[in-house]
Scaffold this motif. Sequence first.
Motif, mmCIF file in Angstrom:
data_model
loop_
_atom_site.group_PDB
_atom_site.id
_atom_site.type_symbol
_atom_site.label_atom_id
_atom_site.label_comp_id
_atom_site.label_asym_id
_atom_site.label_seq_id
_atom_site.Cartn_x
_atom_site.Cartn_y
_atom_site.Cartn_z
ATOM 1 N N LYS A 78 -7.554 9.673 32.632
ATOM 2 C CA LYS A 78 -7.568 9.009 33.927
ATOM 3 C C LYS A 78 -7.481 10.059 35.020
ATOM 4 O O LYS A 78 -7.129 11.212 34.760
ATOM 5 N N ALA A 79 -7.823 9.683 36.233
ATOM 6 C CA ALA A 79 -7.789 10.617 37.355
ATOM 7 C C ALA A 79 -7.070 9.981 38.527
ATOM 8 O O ALA A 79 -7.229 8.787 38.786
ATOM 9 N N ARG A 80 -6.292 10.782 39.212
ATOM 10 C CA ARG A 80 -5.687 10.363 40.469
ATOM 11 C C ARG A 80 -6.312 11.207 41.568
ATOM 12 O O ARG A 80 -6.380 12.436 41.454
ATOM 13 N N VAL A 81 -6.789 10.534 42.595
ATOM 14 C CA VAL A 81 -7.537 11.210 43.661
ATOM 15 C C VAL A 81 -6.711 11.175 44.946
ATOM 16 O O VAL A 81 -6.248 10.112 45.359
ATOM 17 N N PHE A 82 -6.542 12.347 45.562
ATOM 18 C CA PHE A 82 -5.765 12.456 46.788
ATOM 19 C C PHE A 82 -6.599 13.110 47.883
ATOM 20 O O PHE A 82 -7.326 14.076 47.634
ATOM 21 N N ASP A 83 -6.474 12.568 49.079
ATOM 22 C CA ASP A 83 -7.053 13.200 50.259
ATOM 23 C C ASP A 83 -5.968 14.094 50.843
ATOM 24 O O ASP A 83 -4.910 13.612 51.262
ATOM 25 N N VAL A 84 -6.196 15.398 50.855
ATOM 26 C CA VAL A 84 -5.165 16.359 51.235
ATOM 27 C C VAL A 84 -5.497 16.966 52.599
ATOM 28 O O VAL A 84 -6.604 17.472 52.809
ATOM 29 N N GLU A 85 -4.521 16.896 53.487
ATOM 30 C CA GLU A 85 -4.690 17.489 54.814
ATOM 31 C C GLU A 85 -3.618 18.558 55.019
ATOM 32 O O GLU A 85 -2.421 18.276 54.924
ATOM 33 N N VAL A 86 -4.061 19.762 55.285
ATOM 34 C CA VAL A 86 -3.144 20.880 55.548
ATOM 35 C C VAL A 86 -3.211 21.218 57.032
ATOM 36 O O VAL A 86 -4.285 21.462 57.569
ATOM 37 N N PHE A 87 -2.066 21.196 57.673
ATOM 38 C CA PHE A 87 -2.047 21.502 59.106
ATOM 39 C C PHE A 87 -0.697 22.116 59.479
ATOM 40 O O PHE A 87 0.294 21.980 58.758
ATOM 41 N N GLY A 88 -0.680 22.792 60.597
ATOM 42 C CA GLY A 88 0.553 23.411 61.060
ATOM 43 C C GLY A 88 0.670 23.302 62.568
ATOM 44 O O GLY A 88 -0.313 23.035 63.266
ATOM 45 N N ALA A 89 1.879 23.483 63.054
ATOM 46 C CA ALA A 89 2.110 23.407 64.496
ATOM 47 C C ALA A 89 3.402 24.133 64.844
ATOM 48 O O ALA A 89 4.353 24.146 64.048
ATOM 49 N N LYS A 90 3.411 24.752 66.011
ATOM 50 C CA LYS A 90 4.651 25.360 66.508
ATOM 51 C C LYS A 90 4.553 25.532 68.023
ATOM 52 O O LYS A 90 3.460 25.533 68.609
ATOM 53 N N LEU A 91 5.715 25.651 68.631
ATOM 54 C CA LEU A 91 5.777 25.807 70.083
ATOM 55 C C LEU A 91 5.711 27.292 70.438
ATOM 56 O O LEU A 91 6.413 28.119 69.843
ATOM 57 N N GLU A 92 4.858 27.621 71.407
ATOM 58 C CA GLU A 92 4.735 28.996 71.888
ATOM 59 C C GLU A 92 4.788 29.017 73.411
ATOM 60 O O GLU A 92 4.266 28.108 74.070
ATOM 61 N N LYS A 93 5.400 30.050 73.948
ATOM 62 C CA LYS A 93 5.466 30.175 75.401
ATOM 63 C C LYS A 93 4.136 30.647 75.952
ATOM 64 O O LYS A 93 3.484 31.531 75.402
ATOM 65 N N ASN A 94 3.730 30.049 77.071
ATOM 66 C CA ASN A 94 2.506 30.485 77.735
ATOM 67 C C ASN A 94 2.852 31.481 78.859
ATOM 68 O O ASN A 94 4.019 31.881 79.003
ATOM 69 N N ASP A 95 1.854 31.849 79.614
ATOM 70 C CA ASP A 95 2.053 32.840 80.669
ATOM 71 C C ASP A 95 3.020 32.373 81.755
ATOM 72 O O ASP A 95 3.648 33.183 82.434
ATOM 73 N N GLN A 96 3.118 31.075 81.918
ATOM 74 C CA GLN A 96 4.017 30.516 82.934
ATOM 75 C C GLN A 96 5.440 30.315 82.403
ATOM 76 O O GLN A 96 6.306 29.804 83.104
ATOM 77 N N GLY A 97 5.668 30.723 81.174
ATOM 78 C CA GLY A 97 7.000 30.575 80.608
ATOM 79 C C GLY A 97 7.278 29.194 80.057
ATOM 80 O O GLY A 97 8.416 28.887 79.705
ATOM 81 N N LEU A 98 6.251 28.355 79.995
ATOM 82 C CA LEU A 98 6.398 27.007 79.444
ATOM 83 C C LEU A 98 5.980 26.993 77.977
ATOM 84 O O LEU A 98 5.217 27.852 77.520
ATOM 85 N N PHE A 99 6.449 26.018 77.268
ATOM 86 C CA PHE A 99 6.114 25.915 75.851
ATOM 87 C C PHE A 99 4.870 25.046 75.653
ATOM 88 O O PHE A 99 4.778 23.946 76.182
ATOM 89 N N ASP A 100 3.947 25.568 74.883
ATOM 90 C CA ASP A 100 2.758 24.819 74.487
ATOM 91 C C ASP A 100 2.810 24.577 72.973
ATOM 92 O O ASP A 100 3.292 25.428 72.215
#
Length: 226
Positions: A78-100
Amino acid sequence: MKKLIAMIATVAVVLSMGVTAMADAIDKTEKKSPEKEKIVSEVKGESDYEAIFTERSGASLSGAQYAGLDDIVKDGQKARVFDVEVFGAKLEKNDQGLFDLKTFDDKDLATAKGGSFEIVVAFDGANDVIDVKIWDAEMGKWSDVIAWEAKDGKVTITTGRDGVFAFVMEPAADDAADDADANKAGGKKSAATGYNSTAYIVCAIALAAGAAFFFGTSKKSAKEMM
């Protein structure tokens, strides 16, 4: 007339025993609610990335994906089928000192890792996985995942992208035995009670003897009355 009625009554009793001697098949297994499966996944060694596994049913696969399973899944597997999504995210400061909020995908991760990364997933039956495939949309077929390992209830995949993965599994030994028993019993457990031919014959003889005794005593009584 009396003899005829007695014979008919005897036959009716004997035949009725044939109905009650058969017991319906029963299932002795304990009835309880199955535990909900936990599917746990991670991108190995990456705290900023996540791997989300969403199981796909046959109805949610494309026609080509579903038809292609016939080529990779053999009889008994038998087979089990998965839709796999790999993603990442993090906050970084921009030139104005704000977080993006900066986001990353599988291609970004593969580039950062020199071409490939590892995904680890745990699900019921993971130890029984014998092959892992990924859907190649350009080729329109399931392609081999060269580097993977099934161990300790987890499957580790080395890949350069996310996508639709098929995990081909051999059934566990106890599951195969249960299936074989079910097939022999017509899909049911063996009955706790069943047709007992010996008891049936003994009862039939006893009834016949009783009828003969009844006929004999009735005839004797009739003579005595004369």
